[in-house]
Design a protein around this motif. Structure first.
Motif, PDB file in Angstrom:
ATOM      1  N   TRP A   1     -49.360  12.356  28.583  1.00 56.97           N
ATOM      2  CA  TRP A   1     -50.798  12.168  28.756  1.00 56.97           C
ATOM      3  C   TRP A   1     -51.099  11.326  29.985  1.00 56.97           C
ATOM      4  CZ3 TRP A   1     -55.179  14.193  28.378  1.00 56.97           C
ATOM      5  CH2 TRP A   1     -56.347  13.444  28.584  1.00 56.97           C
TER       6      TRP A   1
ATOM      7  N   ALA B   1     -53.788  10.995  35.018  1.00 55.37           N
ATOM      8  CA  ALA B   1     -53.709  10.622  36.439  1.00 55.37           C
ATOM      9  C   ALA B   1     -54.117  11.791  37.321  1.00 55.37           C
ATOM     10  CB  ALA B   1     -52.289  10.170  36.775  1.00 55.37           C
ATOM     11  N   ARG B   2     -53.700  12.992  36.969  1.00 52.07           N
ATOM     12  CA  ARG B   2     -54.083  14.169  37.740  1.00 52.07           C
ATOM     13  C   ARG B   2     -55.584  14.415  37.654  1.00 52.07           C
ATOM     14  NH1 ARG B   2     -49.471  18.337  35.686  1.00 52.07           N
ATOM     15  NH2 ARG B   2     -50.964  19.894  36.483  1.00 52.07           N
TER      16      ARG B   2
ATOM     17  N   ASP C   1     -49.586  11.340  32.733  1.00 49.11           N
ATOM     18  CA  ASP C   1     -49.513  12.243  33.887  1.00 49.11           C
ATOM     19  C   ASP C   1     -50.755  13.119  33.975  1.00 49.11           C
ATOM     20  OD1 ASP C   1     -46.816  11.425  34.555  1.00 49.11           O
ATOM     21  OD2 ASP C   1     -46.140  12.637  32.865  1.00 49.11           O
TER      22      ASP C   1
ATOM     23  N   THR D   1     -53.835  21.605  35.729  1.00 50.37           N
ATOM     24  CA  THR D   1     -54.330  20.322  35.229  1.00 50.37           C
ATOM     25  C   THR D   1     -55.298  20.539  34.077  1.00 50.37           C
ATOM     26  OG1 THR D   1     -54.053  19.209  37.354  1.00 50.37           O
ATOM     27  CG2 THR D   1     -55.631  18.239  35.827  1.00 50.37           C
TER      28      THR D   1
ATOM     29  N   PRO E   1     -40.856  16.174  31.019  1.00 47.37           N
ATOM     30  CA  PRO E   1     -41.209  15.343  32.178  1.00 47.37           C
ATOM     31  C   PRO E   1     -42.411  15.908  32.930  1.00 47.37           C
ATOM     32  CG  PRO E   1     -38.834  15.679  32.077  1.00 47.37           C
ATOM     33  CD  PRO E   1     -39.433  16.579  31.038  1.00 47.37           C
ATOM     34  N   GLY E   2     -43.322  15.007  33.307  1.00 43.99           N
ATOM     35  CA  GLY E   2     -44.497  15.415  34.060  1.00 43.99           C
ATOM     36  C   GLY E   2     -45.655  15.913  33.221  1.00 43.99           C
ATOM     37  N   THR E   3     -45.465  15.966  31.881  1.00 42.47           N
ATOM     38  CA  THR E   3     -46.533  16.483  31.020  1.00 42.47           C
ATOM     39  C   THR E   3     -47.088  15.438  30.067  1.00 42.47           C
ATOM     40  OG1 THR E   3     -45.081  17.256  29.231  1.00 42.47           O
ATOM     41  CG2 THR E   3     -45.452  18.769  31.084  1.00 42.47           C
TER      42      THR E   3
END
Length: 519
Positions: free
Chosen positions: A11, A16-17, A13, A113, A7-9
């Protein structure tokens, strides 16, 4: 339990970062198919070029669109960079240091990031991706502390530095070099590597640009842009990192010029095993040597082993190669699990994986003995995942002379082992590629090893330990065909991109002289 992306990793995500951090460098909405990277030229991010889809080697899905410019746009960019260079070269050193330090602070704030982008773009496992970012930032901070001493009595080059680098170390090689070149008073131009790292480099250069640094970032084909980025009279120096084929073209293009250059090319780095018994020491180095699937210019894919030590060497080597961990770098079984601690993920592309498979098959058909051939089903992958860019570890004994693996670096997780009986054979086999960046000798008698090292055609030679590019004050270069032009690393990197007293002879491999520093 089936694996999934942590979770959170994903593409989405990561992208977006990246866009949230540097929106000025992107066009489109936050979906992998719509976001297009801009080019940085003329002091701003420009929506120019022909967009093409970039895919990840991790699972072959689309990442974003890369806008490739043509030679005409590149010429305009070089002219603008030369104008920026003239201003930057007269900027006081204190101001240059302040701006570079501000860029370092912003890059540090976005460290994770940048690392996550590297995982997706070039397949680096999380631990190695973070290390790539950290080495870049920590290394430049050292230069910021040393630069007053390093540039004393020296001037910037007459024009900007053109950087054409490989995809495997976007931060710790390319961005690191650019920031040092900037500290030394030069504007910089960088071409994004064609095979990966463009989004990470876009974010990094956006942060550098915000800090007031004169940076240019262009995307485009090497064949089309090389003439402009190498031969333009405004260019003060060319820094190239890549293979011998492309490096040879760059060197040929510079033959009738007096342009400063640093051309790093691969060599077949070898580890010799001679009168040796410290197998537990070697075992730890063997495992670490597989990091990033040996897609490193200082990897050791060749082992040259004394005949009477072959059985003891294989007793240590084979358990290590069987235990190598590879697979999807972000696959976990449950939310909250740590990211996998892999030795490597994919190769840079399915085409490179296919090419390496063909080289292995070719060597075996010609007579090489397959000591170990791993299987992809031993890797860790998502259900139904595309694995076309992955190659399991392999080891071949006695590759024949006509095999490409006998004389060239595989740039993948494939080792070749050659058996020898005499010191002369040992040296000949370790020098098989007419020059290398590094070499090592495993030998109980360090005096004997030192004598043998004198005849090794490698810039750095380790005794009972590997050598690498090195950090901070450590010089780096190559012998023979592995390097052309000025050496870099430590003070030599600053000297390579500045002008000293008339008649100064830099350390390096040049047509009229070769000079080596202590290594």
């Amino acid at each position: 339990m089936a694996l999934h992306v942590a979770p959170g990793t994903a593409w989405a995500d990561a992208l977006a970062r990246a866009v949230a951090a540097t929106p000025e460098a992107f066009d489109g909405t936050i979906t992998s198919s719509d976001v297009t990277l801009r080019n940085l030229t003329g002091g701003g991010w420009q929506p120019i070029g022909t967009p093409g889809t970039v895919r990840t080697p991790v699972d072959n899905t689309a990442l974003a669109r890369l806008s490739r410019v043509d030679a005409g746009v590149a010429r305009t960019a070089v002219t603008a960079a030369a104008a920026a260079h003239r201003v930057w070269a007269t900027t006081p050193l204190a101001e240059r240091k302040a701006r570079v330090t501000a860029a370092l602070d912003d890059l540090t704030a976005h460290r994770d990031t940048l690392a996550l982008l590297l995982v997706w773009e070039i397949g680096k496992p999380w631990r190695l991706a973070r290390a790539d970012v950290d080495r870049a930032l920590d290394g430049v901070r050292w230069y910021a502390e040393q630069i007053d001493r390093q540039v004393a009595g020296r001037d910037p080059l007459p024009g900007p530095v053109s950087n054409i680098a490989s995809w495997n170390y976007p931060m710790s090689v390319l961005v690191h070099a650019e920031l040092v070149q900037l500290l030394a008073g030069n504007a910089v131009i960088a071409k994004t590597p064609s095979q990966g790292g463009a989004v990470c480099l876009t974010v990094a250069h956006a942060l550098m640009h915000r800090a007031g640094l004169p940076v240019t970032l262009l995307s485009g084909g090497g064949e089309e842009l090389s003439e402009v980025l190498v031969r333009s009279p405004e260019i003060g120096a060319v820094a190239f990192v890549g293979g011998r084929s492309n490096g040879g073209k760059v060197a040929a293009a510079l033959l009738d010029t007096d342009k400063r250059h640093m051309i790093e090319q691969e060599g077949l780095n070898a580890w010799g095993i001679w009168h040796f018994s410290q197998w537990d020491v070697l075992a730890a180095h063997l495992r670490k040597g597989f990091e990033y699937g040996k897609q490193r210019c200082t990897a050791y894919p060749r082992f040259v082993v004394q005949r009477e030590l072959v059985d003891a060497f294989l007793d240590v080597y084979l358990p290590v190669v069987r235990a190598i961990r590879f697979g999807h770098p972000l696959a976990v079984a449950a939310a909250g699990d740590p990211l996998p601690d892999l030795d490597f993920g994919p190769l840079i592309s399915a085409a490179k994986a296919d090419e390496l498979h063909r080289k292995v098959d070719e060597a075996i058909r010609a007579g090489a003995i397959p000591l170990y051939r791993g299987r992809l089903d031993r890797g860790t992958f998502l259900p139904g995942q595309d694995t076309s860019a992955y190659v399991a570890p392999a080891a071949l004994l006695a590759p024949p002379g006509r095999s490409r693996l006998m004389h060239a670096e595989p740039f993948g997780p494939v080792d070749t082992i050659v058996v020898v009986d005499t010191e002369e054979e040992l040296l000949a086999q370790m020098n098989a590629s007419n020059g290398a960046l590094v070499a090592s000798l495993a030998c109980d008698d360090e005096e004997e090893a030192a004598k043998l090292a004198v005849d090794l055609q490698a810039f750095k030679v380790g005794v009972n330990k590997p050598r690498s590019r090195g950090d901070r004050e450590e010089p780096f270069g190559g012998r023979g065909a592995s390097w052309k032009g000025a050496f870099v690393g430590g003070d030599l990197l600053v000297q390579a991109v500045t002008v000293g007293e008339p008649g100064e002879r830099l350390f390096g491999n040049f047509p009229d002289h070769t000079s080596y520093p202590p290594t």
